[in-house]
Scaffold this motif. Structure first.
Motif, short mmCIF file in Angstrom:
data_model
loop_
_atom_site.label_atom_id
_atom_site.label_comp_id
_atom_site.label_asym_id
_atom_site.label_seq_id
_atom_site.Cartn_x
_atom_site.Cartn_y
_atom_site.Cartn_z
N ARG A 166 -23.94 -10.27 -147.26
CA ARG A 166 -24.04 -11.59 -146.64
C ARG A 166 -23.51 -11.56 -145.21
NH1 ARG A 166 -21.85 -14.15 -150.40
NH2 ARG A 166 -23.74 -14.88 -151.42
N SER A 191 -29.79 -17.67 -150.46
CA SER A 191 -28.66 -16.84 -150.86
C SER A 191 -27.32 -17.42 -150.42
CB SER A 191 -28.81 -15.43 -150.27
OG SER A 191 -30.03 -14.84 -150.66
N LEU A 192 -27.34 -18.56 -149.74
CA LEU A 192 -26.13 -19.10 -149.12
C LEU A 192 -25.67 -20.37 -149.81
CD1 LEU A 192 -27.23 -18.68 -145.38
CD2 LEU A 192 -25.88 -17.09 -146.77
N MET A 229 -29.77 -9.29 -152.39
CA MET A 229 -28.70 -10.16 -152.87
C MET A 229 -28.96 -10.58 -154.30
SD MET A 229 -26.13 -10.93 -150.78
CE MET A 229 -25.65 -12.60 -151.22
#
Length: 376
Positions: free
Chosen positions: A32, A77-78, A372
């Protein structure tokens, strides 16, 4: 393989790879951080033209559209994606969510041009998140116009009214698949599949299990005598099929064709990865193009990781994806700039570390998103 065992195999292999890879980011946190650095560098250095070659450099050009698609995927992904979503919203609003149609002396064929539809992937992705009709309107209007105004479908490389080059299979088909999903209207999928098949039958080489870029390459040879199969071109196709499969219903009558083609192309591409994890500008003559090539590597890594995450590929692809990710990480400098990206073109060309391009960064973000998911 049952899901728990599959996840366990992934975890073990990634932990082993982390020990072997040293500084290569393998944990979700490290990946990340690295990818955020890439995204932030690109946002800081983002520019576009308002006149001149808008097809390649306008705000809604295919080049920038791939960046937007990658950026939007990355937000999945956040936990707090607002910085990136705010930037993407600003781009869409600045362009008034329009499909390219404002070029000087805009030729009619451009209305059909697959590249001009790529930004529709971004708009429809934003529509999924925000549900604003303005994000949908121009895309549906353009696709309806194309479908009701029969194009010249002669599969000649210079005819851009049809999908006569393999890159088009990334640019346009996912837009039709996405609109079909949003509207529940099967006519968009019917049109997409019909035209995808035309390109497939014209450009897919059944001997080498790779796509020619277009029919102008049928008789061309590399220095070593092999046919010319472009790395990024085949990366476009694999990634494009992944994006179609993401949108196709599980019970779609078309799904088996795309799964079969995806696995066949993936199987061939895994054989062409070099020992460092890269795919080269020329797939069958890497010796003539020995430099790394990031855009092809990112697109192929993205496709293979997608295949693992969605159980289209078995765990034997894990080492291939691991090496691909390691190779991609090596292209990022301390500031977050991604290098070794071949410039705009249609065939293999020389590449240097300093070369970067927004579509390569978009592909990097797509790959990072799947990596991820794979490790989480």
């Amino acid at each position: 393989m049952r899901r728990p065992l599959f996840v366990f195999v992934i975890a073990v292999l990634l932990m082993l790879s982390a020990r072997m890879a040293g500084a290569v980011p393998q944990t979700a946190s490290d990946i990340r951080k690295l990818t955020e650095r890439v995204a932030e560098w690109q946002i800081k250095n983002f520019t576009y033209q308002k006149e001149g070659n808008l097809h390649d450099y306008g705000i809604d050009a295919w080049t920038n559209a791939v960046l937007y698609v990658g950026m939007l995927k990355w937000t999945q992904s956040l936990e707090t994606p607002s910085v990136y979503l705010d930037w993407l919203m600003k781009i869409g609003e600045e362009n008034r969510w329009k499909i390219p149609a404002n070029f000087a002396n805009y030729p009619k064929y451009q209305y059909y041009h697959a590249d001009e539809l790529c930004v529709g992937q971004f708009y429809l992705g934003m529509y999924d998140r925000y549900g604003k009709d303005i994000m949908l309107h121009a895309v549906q209007e353009r696709l309806d116009w194309i479908m009701t105004h029969p194009a010249d479908t002669a599969m000649r490389y210079f005819n851009k009214q049809c999908w006569s080059w393999c890159d088009a299979l990334f640019m346009a088909p996912p837009v039709y698949a996405h609109l079909a999903k949003i509207t529940s209207e099967p006519r968009y999928l019917e049109f997409m599949h019909e035209h995808f098949l035309r390109t497939y039958h014209h450009l897919y080489d059944q001997t080498n299990h790779l796509f020619f870029r277009d029919d102008s390459y049928f008789a061309k040879k590399e220095i070593n005598g092999a046919p010319v199969f472009w790395g990024r071109g085949n990366g476009w196709v694999l990634a494009g099929i992944a994006n179609i499969l993401e949108l196709l219903p599980e019970d779609s009558k078309f799904r088996s064709f795309y799964v079969q083609l995806f696995t066949e192309l993936a199987s061939r591409l895994r054989q062409l990865q070099d020992k460092e994890g890269f795919w080269h500008a020329s797939l069958l003559d890497p010796a003539s193009y020995p430099s790394p090539e990031t855009s092809s590597t990112a697109l192929i890594t993205y496709g293979l990781a997608y295949g693992l995450n969605h159980h289209l590929l078995d765990e034997s692809y894990l080492p291939v994806v691991r090496k691909g990710w390691k190779a991609l990480v090596s292209t990022v400098d301390k500031n977050g700039k991604v290098g070794w990206i071949q410039p705009i073109g249609a065939d293999p060309k020389k590449v240097t570390r300093e070369m970067t391009a927004v579509y390569g960064v978009g592909a990097f973000l797509m790959a990072a998103t799947e990596i991820m998911e794979l490790i989480e």
